[in-house]
Enzyme design. Structure first.
Site, short mmCIF file in Angstrom:
data_model
loop_
_atom_site.label_atom_id
_atom_site.label_comp_id
_atom_site.label_asym_id
_atom_site.label_seq_id
_atom_site.Cartn_x
_atom_site.Cartn_y
_atom_site.Cartn_z
CD GLU A 243 -1.98 -2.32 1.30
OE1 GLU A 243 -0.89 -2.67 1.79
OE2 GLU A 243 -2.90 -3.13 1.03
CG HIS B 78 -11.23 -6.75 6.33
ND1 HIS B 78 -10.44 -7.23 7.34
CD2 HIS B 78 -10.53 -6.95 5.18
CE1 HIS B 78 -9.33 -7.73 6.83
NE2 HIS B 78 -9.35 -7.56 5.52
#
Lengths: 334, 327
Positions: free
Chosen positions: B60, B129
């Site tokens: 990321e 999540h």
């Protein structure tokens, strides 16, 4: 002129390297003086002793190429041709500074010269430098991106993410690890699983292991040229580990007492890149008058730039509210 | 034009931006060949090829760093961070680098990029999540914060975000991907900083964002039908820039206000809205601002636990009734 001077580097380039390194050295020394006079506040991370690395790349790079450096980035910024008063003025928080006092010592930026910023969070700029390299590839243009960082950076995740991405996409980039043996206050060898913190990791990313004496300007220049050419020709990234040593502590607050006296003495007396290069120029039969002429010229430039900086006004406090957004302002609601 | 899902509108919005401007490219994990884990980028690789739709490793920081560097040269990247929760692993690049570089460089560098990310709960994915994280980016000077609640807003706000010269964090709500909207025209542009009225009413103002805006609208419909309460529902659409004027106009009319937030209580965006209302509309208020949020807990996973943590339509209805009755 002796034969050995007519080698791949030659006299003109050597004098350019000499002038460049001297400028980096004398400006850093001036920055230190200005700190002692309390004309520079905040912190500073001097690159005294490491001039051959930024200097060699400064000579080897072309206009339009991108460079990224760390908070120890005064030298790397000057090496691209940024003005001395732009750098010293920024350190002093004056209007003549590169960013008019909004960035300070650790964030020198001069886009016109390809200085795409100095980054103060370890590792981040390796990933960002990939981005300018990616843009060159995307646009099918020939700029090369060069990213300088310290040995400590090799132990942070962003280093590994960036090298992998650069390799899988064959980006036109050169990563330059300046291994000055100490991450900050701790010897890099005490906290790293391999002997050569960057070079020993190169194979993990299918890159060549490149180790160079970062205090030998000629060797540094040759290494820089090879890696830059490789990137420019579309053959992908390189990772260079340049062995060097910082003459002062990590930052303004650090006297560097954790380093053995003998070690410091050895690097200062026997391995100083500038002292040694001067000797080399003499051995090449370059006229001492030419060498000292360059010395006086740079000394004068630094003094003039210091005066310009001292006389430059401080920033208007309205600057606080400018340039958060591209419209020039900082408003976040209507 | 048929009905378009929120999910389909994401890929269409990206495609339209890429057709319009060759400087736009798209980068993320599993976004090309796989079409995205939420299938929100299906078809992009086929249309634009590998040079403009880049499947990146699970890195990321490297993804956002590359997007930032490219944006610094004038390209206009759209980068995907698969789940907004993963913003935490590249937060240095967002909060320290992307947000501050323009300011620190005294305006030498613009960073015109969009970071898309799947945000919010409802999928029973658990605490890592499912978070609703708009407030993380709202507190950083230099970031624009967008959170569309319907297909047309995805299209219109994506168009504006890609054209915007500043960095935008674009929060797509996972629970809205399957929602549909009938659209006559897909070439939409909605300026950042322009709230939308989802339901008209003069009794109370409900301020929501993304899924909470849609739940507030549903609540307002029921309140009108069953409880004779007319609520005005404001979908903020963007937190930065914020459409404070629309909020003020409504509060002058209603005098009562509830914010509905999906995030945990502390420092949620509603706290800032509440503070602004106090500052700008104090004399118009008939009572204190009520903040409906999730309790200050990480989001649990099991059906009954998650459903009872995130503000529901019923909860919003109950809070509105209490407020209007002065309880």
């Amino acid at each position: 002129m002796e034969d050995k001077l007519n080698d791949d580097i030659g006299e003109a380039k050597r004098l350019q390297l000499w002038e460049m390194m001297l400028k980096l050295r004398l400006v850093e020394k001036k920055a230190y003086d200005l700190f002692l006079q309390n004309l520079i506040k905040g912190t500073s991370h001097l690159a005294l002793g490491q001039e051959a690395i930024a200097g060699a790349f400064g000579v080897a790079l072309q206009e339009g190429d991108y460079t990224f450096c760390t908070y120890r980035g005064h030298a790397h910024t000057l090496a691209r041709g940024s003005s001395i008063e732009g750098v010293l003025g920024e350190l002093m928080g004056r209007q003549c500074g590169l960013m008019k006092g909004k960035g300070g010592s650790m964030h020198l930026t001069d886009v016109e010269k390809g200085v795409m910023g100095s980054y103060a969070i370890i590792g981040a700029h390796l990933t960002i430098a990939n981005g300018t390299a990616l843009a060159s590839k995307y646009n099918k243009t020939k700029e090369v991106s060069v990213c300088f960082f310290g040995d400590g950076t090799t132990n942070i995740g962003a280093f590994h993410e960036a090298l992998n991405m650069a390799k899988i996409w064959d980006l036109p980039i050169v990563f330059v690890c300046e291994n000055n043996l100490y991450m900050e206050y701790t010897a890099i060898s005490e906290v790293t699983a391999v002997e050569h913190p960057a070079a020993d990791r190169a194979s993990a990313y299918s890159l060549d292991k490149i180790i160079v004496d970062g205090n030998d300007a000629d060797e540094m220049y040759r290494t820089a040229q090879t890696a830059i050419k490789k990137a420019r020709d579309g053959h992908g990234p390189s990772l260079i580990e340049a062995k060097t040593y910082r003459h002062s502590g990590h930052s303004r607050a650090d006297p560097g007492k954790y380093r053995p006296d003998e070690e410091v003495k050895d690097w200062m007396e026997n391995k100083d890149p500038i002292k040694n290069y001067r000797q080399k120029l003499l051995e090449f039969n370059i006229d001492e008058k030419t060498i000292t002429g360059i010395e006086s010229k740079i000394q004068q430039q630094v003094e003039e730039a210091t005066n310009i900086s001292k006389n430059s006004p401080i920033p208007d406090i309205k600057e606080i509210y400018t340039d958060v957004w591209a419209d020039g302002g900082y408003k976040w609601h209507n | 034009m048929a009905q378009l899902t929120y999910r389909e509108s994401v890929s269409l919005a990206i495609a339209q931006a890429m057709r319009r401007d060759p400087k736009v490219f798209f980068i993320g994990e599993d976004v090309g060949a796989a079409g995205g884990v939420f299938k929100a980028t299906v078809g992009l690789l086929d249309e634009f090829g590998k040079e403009r739709v880049m499947d990146a490793p699970i890195s990321e920081q490297a993804i956002l760093g590359a997007a930032m560097g490219a944006a610094m040269t004038g390209l206009r990247p759209i980068a995907e961070i698969m789940f907004s929760d993963f913003l935490a692993v590249c937060w240095d690049i967002i909060a320290n680098q992307i947000a501050k570089t323009r300011y620190m460089s005294d305006g030498q560098i613009n960073i015109p990029l969009v970071i898309r990310t799947a945000n919010g709960g409802g999928s029973k994915f658990g605490a890592q999540h499912s978070q609703s994280l708009e407030n993380w980016s709202m507190m950083i000077p230099g970031l624009k914060v967008v959170a569309p609640s319907c297909s047309s807003d995805v299209l219109g706000l994506m168009d504006a975000s890609v054209k915007d010269p500043d960095p935008v964090i674009f929060y797509e709500h996972k629970s809205l991907y399957a929602s549909k909207e009938q659209l006559e025209n897909t070439n939409l542009s909605i300026p950042l900083g322009q709230a939308n009225i989802l339901h008209e009413g003069a009794d109370i103002t409900i301020i929501g964002l993304a899924l909470m805006a849609q739940r507030s609208k549903k609540a307002a419909q029921i309140l009108k039908e069953k409880h004779n309460i007319n609520a005005k529902v404001i979908d903020l659409r963007t937190l930065v820039p914020l459409d404070l004027q629309t909020i003020k106009r409504s509060i002058i009319e209603t005098g009562l206000v509830i914010t509905v937030e999906e995030n945990p209580r502390l420092c949620g965006w509603g706290a800032e809205i509440s503070s602004l209302i106090t500052e700008h509309c104090f004399s118009n208020l008939k009572g204190p601002v009520t903040r409906v949020t999730t309790p200050h807990v990480p989001l649990p996973s099991a059906d009954i636990l998650e459903d009872n943590t995130i503000p529901s339509v019923d909860l919003i209805i109950n809070e509105v009734i209490k407020k209007v009755k002065g309880e």
